[in-house]
Design a protein around this motif. Structure first.
Motif, PDB file in Angstrom:
ATOM      1  N   PRO A   5       0.809  -1.223   0.000  1.00 40.94           N
ATOM      2  CA  PRO A   5       0.000   0.000   0.000  1.00 40.94           C
ATOM      3  C   PRO A   5       0.841   1.272   0.000  1.00 40.94           C
ATOM      4  CG  PRO A   5      -0.897  -1.598   1.523  1.00 40.94           C
ATOM      5  CD  PRO A   5       0.424  -2.137   1.070  1.00 40.94           C
ATOM      6  N   LEU A   6       0.384   2.251  -0.778  1.00 40.54           N
ATOM      7  CA  LEU A   6       1.122   3.498  -0.938  1.00 40.54           C
ATOM      8  C   LEU A   6       1.374   4.195   0.386  1.00 40.54           C
ATOM      9  CD1 LEU A   6       2.302   5.545  -3.027  1.00 40.54           C
ATOM     10  CD2 LEU A   6       0.070   6.668  -2.985  1.00 40.54           C
ATOM     11  N   HIS A   7       0.393   4.159   1.315  1.00 41.63           N
ATOM     12  CA  HIS A   7       0.560   4.896   2.566  1.00 41.63           C
ATOM     13  C   HIS A   7       1.644   4.301   3.459  1.00 41.63           C
ATOM     14  CE1 HIS A   7      -2.673   1.929   3.664  1.00 41.63           C
ATOM     15  NE2 HIS A   7      -1.892   1.795   4.695  1.00 41.63           N
ATOM     16  N   PHE A   8       2.088   3.054   3.192  1.00 44.17           N
ATOM     17  CA  PHE A   8       3.184   2.467   3.950  1.00 44.17           C
ATOM     18  C   PHE A   8       4.489   3.200   3.684  1.00 44.17           C
ATOM     19  CE2 PHE A   8       0.318  -0.530   5.211  1.00 44.17           C
ATOM     20  CZ  PHE A   8       0.833  -1.708   5.739  1.00 44.17           C
ATOM     21  N   SER A   9       4.483   4.050   2.648  1.00 42.99           N
ATOM     22  CA  SER A   9       5.714   4.740   2.268  1.00 42.99           C
ATOM     23  C   SER A   9       6.173   5.747   3.314  1.00 42.99           C
ATOM     24  CB  SER A   9       5.536   5.456   0.921  1.00 42.99           C
ATOM     25  OG  SER A   9       4.494   6.411   0.981  1.00 42.99           O
ATOM     26  N   VAL A  10       5.339   6.011   4.321  1.00 40.92           N
ATOM     27  CA  VAL A  10       5.801   6.874   5.402  1.00 40.92           C
ATOM     28  C   VAL A  10       6.974   6.206   6.124  1.00 40.92           C
ATOM     29  CG1 VAL A  10       4.231   5.992   7.166  1.00 40.92           C
ATOM     30  CG2 VAL A  10       5.093   8.327   7.329  1.00 40.92           C
ATOM     31  N   PHE A  11       7.014   4.872   6.108  1.00 43.97           N
ATOM     32  CA  PHE A  11       8.137   4.127   6.656  1.00 43.97           C
ATOM     33  C   PHE A  11       9.114   3.671   5.578  1.00 43.97           C
ATOM     34  CE2 PHE A  11       4.836   3.021   9.954  1.00 43.97           C
ATOM     35  CZ  PHE A  11       5.397   3.780  10.963  1.00 43.97           C
ATOM     36  N   HIS A  12       8.645   3.643   4.337  1.00 49.02           N
ATOM     37  CA  HIS A  12       9.462   3.101   3.245  1.00 49.02           C
ATOM     38  C   HIS A  12       9.395   4.044   2.044  1.00 49.02           C
ATOM     39  CE1 HIS A  12       9.624  -0.668   5.518  1.00 49.02           C
ATOM     40  NE2 HIS A  12       8.326  -0.533   5.707  1.00 49.02           N
ATOM     41  N   GLU A  13      10.105   5.129   2.107  1.00 51.42           N
ATOM     42  CA  GLU A  13      10.037   6.145   1.062  1.00 51.42           C
ATOM     43  C   GLU A  13      10.406   5.620  -0.330  1.00 51.42           C
ATOM     44  OE1 GLU A  13      11.843   9.876   1.962  1.00 51.42           O
ATOM     45  OE2 GLU A  13      10.962   9.982   3.965  1.00 51.42           O
ATOM     46  N   PRO A  14      11.372   4.701  -0.469  1.00 55.21           N
ATOM     47  CA  PRO A  14      11.671   4.190  -1.817  1.00 55.21           C
ATOM     48  C   PRO A  14      10.465   3.564  -2.515  1.00 55.21           C
ATOM     49  CG  PRO A  14      13.472   3.664  -0.350  1.00 55.21           C
ATOM     50  CD  PRO A  14      12.362   4.217   0.522  1.00 55.21           C
ATOM     51  N   PHE A  15       9.525   2.995  -1.739  1.00 51.29           N
ATOM     52  CA  PHE A  15       8.310   2.454  -2.357  1.00 51.29           C
ATOM     53  C   PHE A  15       7.493   3.590  -2.972  1.00 51.29           C
ATOM     54  CE2 PHE A  15       8.170  -1.189   1.001  1.00 51.29           C
ATOM     55  CZ  PHE A  15       9.323  -1.725   0.455  1.00 51.29           C
ATOM     56  N   TYR A  16       7.406   4.683  -2.219  1.00 52.36           N
ATOM     57  CA  TYR A  16       6.697   5.859  -2.718  1.00 52.36           C
ATOM     58  C   TYR A  16       7.329   6.327  -4.018  1.00 52.36           C
ATOM     59  CZ  TYR A  16       5.140  10.756  -2.862  1.00 52.36           C
ATOM     60  OH  TYR A  16       4.631  11.969  -3.252  1.00 52.36           O
TER      61      TYR A  16
END
Length: 328
Positions: free
Chosen positions: A126-137
């Motif tokens: 999920p996109l909102h997980f990128s708060v912990f995993h910015e490279p995913f964003y």
């Protein structure tokens, strides 16, 4: 009839307030839209006078409010109202931030109740997980921008993440953890789908070797965090979390928020957007389908040690095989 008029009037006011970003100046905004004095607006907001149909039409046009939605109307073809929300992630405007803030407010209201449920079936991280995993964003935004053909030469390393968006994502995750019961159903091939995207952008030189090593490290970190959450079966505040793995592939990501006062259902679109419905009946249908999907999925959280260990071993093997093939 009077009670129905009052109910519709109150619902219209509630929706109008949600559409107005400056909550301290609701009366001023509505007065400007209708070209009447604020005192007249205050009487309407207090329920002493109802908005006329013509006034609701004017406000509806300006604030993008569907009067069919206010009235709860359904077409003869049983279709329901949906809204497509796609933020401008490249040059974010106030409306983009407001969309996120409004959704966070809805989750906050649901989390304050004794019953609230958040369901998520996903083919991607999920996109909102990128708060912990910015490279995913960065990867998801790169994919979205590449597909729009307006930024087809933008490099992975050139994508930025605004501080304001970081704060909103952090707020979002904080409110999600306040939901009393959350469950995730993962497509068992979710990591393969992400690696396919990474491979493509690496092959056309929008991702470098350094970017690839960064993604590998971040995926390893994500799998460790997800496994820890599966073992605990709860957020740090004690609210229940269940994690399932589905052997049945589903077309895209679906998620809903359900409580006594909130009914929001979403279908992912363009990797970064969502087709959204606020209809309770739509939310209930999605909820029924997703609960049925749990019965054909494998629970890997809490006591399901054997299945959980097998799942994460498989993900790490998939990850290592992919990067070994690229000598990274």
């Amino acid at each position: 009839m009077i009670n129905m008029d009052k109910e519709l009037h109150e619902k219209f006011i509630e929706i109008a307030k949600e559409k107005i970003s400056d909550k301290t100046n609701v009366a001023s905004v509505l007065a400007d839209l209708l070209s009447i004095k604020k005192e007249a607006i205050y009487r309407r907001l207090r329920g002493e006078v109802f908005f006329s149909f013509a006034e609701m039409v004017i406000i509806g046009r300006k604030l993008d409010i569907s009067l069919d939605h206010v009235a709860g109307m359904v077409s003869p073809y049983r279709s329901h109202l949906f809204f497509l929300h796609v933020e401008n992630f490249v040059e974010q405007e106030e409306i983009d931030y407001r969309m996120t803030a409004d959704y966070i407010a809805s989750i906050r209201r649901a989390g304050s109740l004794s019953y609230s449920e958040y369901g998520y079936t996903t083919t991607i991280i999920p996109l909102h997980f990128s708060v912990f995993h910015e490279p995913f964003y960065y990867l998801y935004i790169l994919k979205w921008m590449y597909q729009t053909e307006n930024y087809s030469t933008l490099l992975f390393s050139e994508i930025s993440f605004s501080e304001r968006q970081k704060k909103l994502n952090a707020q979002f995750l904080q409110e999600v953890m306040a939901i009393k019961y959350t469950y995730y159903i993962w497509d068992e091939l979710f990591l393969t789908y992400m690696l396919n995207d990474i491979n493509y952008f690496y092959s056309i030189h929008l991702m470098s070797d350094a970017d690839m090593r960064l993604m590998k490290k971040e995926i390893e970190y994500f799998l460790t965090r997800l496994e820890k959450l599966a073992v605990q079966g709860a957020y740090p505040n004690g609210n229940k979390v269940e994690i399932y793995v589905s052997s049945l592939n589903f077309e895209t990501t679906y998620y809903y928020l359900s409580s006594d006062i909130e009914s929001i259902s979403m279908i992912s679109s363009f990797s970064v957007g969502a087709v959204t419905s606020l209809e309770k009946s739509v939310c209930e249908q999605m909820k029924t389908w997703m609960h049925a999907l749990k019965r054909t999925s494998t629970l890997i959280s809490c006591s399901a040690d054997k299945d959980r260990i097998s799942f994460f071993e498989k993900q790490r093997m998939t990850l290592n095989t992919f990067f070994d093939r690229h000598n990274l």
